[in-house]
Design a protein around this motif. Structure first.
Motif, PDB file in Angstrom:
ATOM      1  N   THR A   1       0.860  -1.173   0.000  1.00 13.68           N
ATOM      2  CA  THR A   1       0.000   0.000   0.000  1.00 13.68           C
ATOM      3  C   THR A   1       0.905   1.235   0.000  1.00 13.68           C
ATOM      4  O   THR A   1       1.981   1.204   0.613  1.00 13.68           O
ATOM      5  N   PRO A   2       0.537   2.289  -0.680  1.00 12.36           N
ATOM      6  CA  PRO A   2       1.400   3.479  -0.688  1.00 12.36           C
ATOM      7  C   PRO A   2       1.545   4.082   0.706  1.00 12.36           C
ATOM      8  O   PRO A   2       0.556   4.301   1.407  1.00 12.36           O
ATOM      9  N   ILE A   3       2.784   4.346   1.101  1.00 11.36           N
ATOM     10  CA  ILE A   3       3.078   5.000   2.372  1.00 11.36           C
ATOM     11  C   ILE A   3       3.865   6.261   2.056  1.00 11.36           C
ATOM     12  O   ILE A   3       5.020   6.189   1.611  1.00 11.36           O
ATOM     13  N   ASP A   4       3.239   7.395   2.267  1.00 12.54           N
ATOM     14  CA  ASP A   4       3.828   8.669   1.852  1.00 12.54           C
ATOM     15  C   ASP A   4       5.013   9.106   2.710  1.00 12.54           C
ATOM     16  O   ASP A   4       5.917   9.789   2.236  1.00 12.54           O
ATOM     17  N   ALA A   5       4.999   8.745   3.978  1.00 10.14           N
ATOM     18  CA  ALA A   5       6.072   9.160   4.888  1.00 10.14           C
ATOM     19  C   ALA A   5       6.605   7.933   5.623  1.00 10.14           C
ATOM     20  O   ALA A   5       6.312   7.716   6.804  1.00 10.14           O
ATOM     21  N   PRO A   6       7.409   7.108   4.939  1.00  3.93           N
ATOM     22  CA  PRO A   6       7.883   5.858   5.546  1.00  3.93           C
ATOM     23  C   PRO A   6       8.638   6.042   6.856  1.00  3.93           C
ATOM     24  O   PRO A   6       8.467   5.247   7.788  1.00  3.93           O
ATOM     25  N   GLN A   7       9.473   7.081   6.928  1.00  2.72           N
ATOM     26  CA  GLN A   7      10.248   7.295   8.151  1.00  2.72           C
ATOM     27  C   GLN A   7       9.345   7.561   9.353  1.00  2.72           C
ATOM     28  O   GLN A   7       9.539   7.012  10.444  1.00  2.72           O
ATOM     29  N   THR A   8       8.345   8.402   9.144  1.00  2.00           N
ATOM     30  CA  THR A   8       7.408   8.735  10.221  1.00  2.00           C
ATOM     31  C   THR A   8       6.606   7.510  10.633  1.00  2.00           C
ATOM     32  O   THR A   8       6.404   7.241  11.836  1.00  2.00           O
ATOM     33  N   PHE A   9       6.134   6.761   9.649  1.00  4.55           N
ATOM     34  CA  PHE A   9       5.348   5.562   9.931  1.00  4.55           C
ATOM     35  C   PHE A   9       6.197   4.529  10.669  1.00  4.55           C
ATOM     36  O   PHE A   9       5.734   3.897  11.634  1.00  4.55           O
ATOM     37  N   ALA A  10       7.446   4.350  10.240  1.00  6.87           N
ATOM     38  CA  ALA A  10       8.335   3.396  10.901  1.00  6.87           C
ATOM     39  C   ALA A  10       8.572   3.789  12.351  1.00  6.87           C
ATOM     40  O   ALA A  10       8.604   2.929  13.245  1.00  6.87           O
ATOM     41  N   ALA A  11       8.742   5.081  12.603  1.00  6.84           N
ATOM     42  CA  ALA A  11       8.957   5.543  13.977  1.00  6.84           C
ATOM     43  C   ALA A  11       7.745   5.242  14.853  1.00  6.84           C
ATOM     44  O   ALA A  11       7.883   4.851  16.025  1.00  6.84           O
ATOM     45  N   THR A  12       6.554   5.408  14.291  1.00  5.09           N
ATOM     46  CA  THR A  12       5.327   5.104  15.033  1.00  5.09           C
ATOM     47  C   THR A  12       5.265   3.620  15.386  1.00  5.09           C
ATOM     48  O   THR A  12       4.934   3.245  16.520  1.00  5.09           O
ATOM     49  N   LEU A  13       5.596   2.769  14.414  1.00  7.20           N
ATOM     50  CA  LEU A  13       5.560   1.328  14.654  1.00  7.20           C
ATOM     51  C   LEU A  13       6.623   0.909  15.664  1.00  7.20           C
ATOM     52  O   LEU A  13       6.376   0.038  16.513  1.00  7.20           O
ATOM     53  N   ARG A  14       7.791   1.533  15.600  1.00 11.38           N
ATOM     54  CA  ARG A  14       8.850   1.213  16.548  1.00 11.38           C
ATOM     55  C   ARG A  14       8.407   1.538  17.981  1.00 11.38           C
ATOM     56  O   ARG A  14       8.558   0.713  18.892  1.00 11.38           O
ATOM     57  N   THR A  15       7.855   2.707  18.164  1.00  8.18           N
ATOM     58  CA  THR A  15       7.415   3.114  19.502  1.00  8.18           C
ATOM     59  C   THR A  15       6.345   2.161  20.029  1.00  8.18           C
ATOM     60  O   THR A  15       6.390   1.740  21.193  1.00  8.18           O
TER      61      THR A  15
END
Length: 249
Positions: free
Chosen positions: A11-25
């Motif tokens: 699925t398109p993810i426009d801000a991968p870095q931000t999304f990854a940080a959310t998942l990490r937390t």
């Protein structure tokens, strides 16, 4: 008992870095271990933890419209098969380096596990064509097990597949080719590439070997399915090799 999940979703993810940080937390808060890969094309993850923690991690994803079709495969082990948590942003959630292999508008055609089991039992698909199982995994993985009679390729990494498949293409023209892999992500990309490259007789095994084990068991499969963690491999009943002797298969 530890709950293990494997899941991917394009699925398109426009801000991968931000999304990854959310998942990490979220994963750290829930004491989960494993790996999470995020790219502009989607998400690929293998995680382990308490059942309640896994459910809490997945709940926001299921509520996110981008992940409405996310399908999760479950297995269980006596201990966590990962030493720590790794969350990374990559150019692809599985490296293939072939344009047009991200299913942006539609997936490649699929065959459901129970349908495939019926084809394997009868020796042909529903049109009478012979079925060739194409293993898209590397040689290390196929040594642990694969479908009986499958076409396995001498590759070390997924990007080697196109060149390794080239000598076999003429011999596959009269067959229904079913590409398969561990959880579905590689065979999905491979099927799209083969289709775009002129092979109109290719299907992908929906949800890969793990989905087949979950829905069918081990019919037509020989050995275990290699996984990239401390479980080493899973038997068709999804028992980890690290928890059970080889005769458990």
């Amino acid at each position: 008992m530890v709950t293990n999940i494997a899941a991917y979703h394009f699925t398109p993810i426009d801000a991968p870095q931000t999304f990854a940080a959310t998942l990490r937390t979220r994963a750290e808060t829930l004491s989960l271990r494993g790996s999470v890969l995020v790219a502009g094309e989607g998400l690929n993850m293998f995680l382990a933890g308490e059942a309640e923690a896994i459910a809490a991690f997945l709940a926001p994803l299921h509520e996110d419209a981008r992940f409405a079709g996310l399908r999760v495969k479950y297995s269980y082990s006596r201990r966590a098969p990962f030493a720590r948590l790794k969350v990374k942003v990559k150019p692809e959630i599985i490296s293939f380096r072939r344009p047009g292999t991200t299913p942006e508008s539609a997936r490649a055609p699929v065959v459901e596990p129970r349908t495939l089991a019926r084809w394997l039992e009868q020796g042909h698909d529903d049109t009478g064509r012979r079925v060739v199982m194409l293993d898209t995994r590397n040689a290390q993985e196929t040594e642990h097990g694969t479908f009986a009679g499958a076409l396995t390729l001498p590759i070390d990494k997924f990007t080697d597949l196109p060149a390794a498949l080239a000598p076999h293409r003429d011999a596959l023209k009269d067959a229904t080719v079913v590409s398969f892999c561990t959880g579905g992500i590689r065979c999905e990309k491979a099927a799209l590439w083969m289709q775009a490259d002129g092979m109109d007789n290719v299907l992908q095994l929906d949800d890969g070997i793990l989905g087949y084990f979950e829905q069918v068991g081990g019919f037509g499969y020989e050995g275990a399915c290699f996984v990239f963690d401390e479980r080493v491999a899973l038997w068709p009943d999804l028992t980890p090799q690290m928890d059970a002797p080889a005769d458990a298969a």
